[in-house]
Design a protein around this motif. Structure first.
Motif: not given
Length: 250
Positions: A159-169, A196-212
């Motif tokens: 619930t505290e994560v706003l977005r996630v980014a790929s970084c190698g391994n 419903a809460r997190f969207l894959r918007v790129h092969r390297q990025h996930l974002v939380r919908v309510d943060q857009i």
């Protein structure tokens, strides 16, 4: 029969090797302890059947198969999964071994492999995998993750994560306060997050919908998201359709 074992737990790998040694027509030609070693060795080795652990640390059997060039050997999945997941193996009619490995169950599995190798009309291994993917239950949503940070183990609620980014391994978990590194893949983490809460918007990025906060179109169907904390994330054309219709203009 030339066999390969891909299993990340050394005791389980040793037990399976020991049980297989009792069968005169079996030769173990590949042993791998994870994704990287499996992909290094399997494509260059002739293998009749592959004993493949479903869970390989931060990877999975499907991560191996998604990267393994065809044709695949026959596949026997090894699992410590609970009863509900075992039903998926039965529904898909895919052979599996339940941990801890049992010599009698292994003997049955080996005989099935011999029969399939002798048959001229046996379905290809990728058909087994397709059926299993369709039958597997979705993993439960991940409420939190544990990361190693400055010598400590830190619990990070999702619930505290706003977005996630790929970084190698690893993946970078971005919260309002700071950034954490977690050893896993973006694809594997996304499978445990609420779509419903997190969207894959790129092969390297996930974002939380309510943060857009806003979307800015770019060339070639790509776009750029601005989040409420002011950061920006690229949106590739491939994933733009996953955005809410009001944002993507649909």
């Amino acid at each position: 029969m030339r066999l390969a074992i891909v299993e990340d737990e050394a005791p389980a790998r040793a037990r399976l090797r020991r049980l297989l040694a009792a069968h005169d027509d079996v030769e173990i030609v590949v042993e791998a302890d994870g994704l990287r070693e499996a992909l290094d060795r399997l494509p260059t080795t002739q293998v009749d059947a592959l004993f493949l652990d479903i869970a390989l640390g931060t990877a999975s059997a499907f991560d191996v198969l998604d990267r393994l060039p065809p044709p695949w050997p026959l596949i026997v999945f090894a699992t410590a999964y609970h009863e509900h997941a075992l039903r998926a193996f039965e529904v898909a009619a895919v052979d599996y071994l339940l941990k801890p490995f049992d010599d009698r169950r292994l003997a049955v599995t080996l005989e099935r492999l011999r029969e399939r190798l002798r048959a001229t009309d046996a379905p290809p291994a990728d058909e087994d995998v397709r059926r299993l993917r369709a039958a597997m239950p979705a993993p439960p949503e991940l409420p939190w993750v544990v990361v190693h940070d400055r010598g400590s183990r830190v619990v990070v609620p999702m619930t505290e994560v706003l977005r996630v980014a790929s970084c190698g391994n690893y993946v970078e978990l971005h919260t309002a306060e700071r950034r954490y590194l977690l050893r896993t893949t973006l694809t594997r983490l996304a499978q445990r997050m609420d779509p419903a809460r997190f969207l894959r918007v790129h092969r390297q990025h996930l974002v939380r919908v309510d943060q857009i906060a806003a979307l800015t179109p770019r060339a070639h169907g790509d776009a750029e998201l601005t989040l409420r904390d002011g950061s920006t994330v690229q949106v590739s054309r491939r994933y733009r359709g996953a955005l809410p219709p009001a944002l993507r203009g649909g």
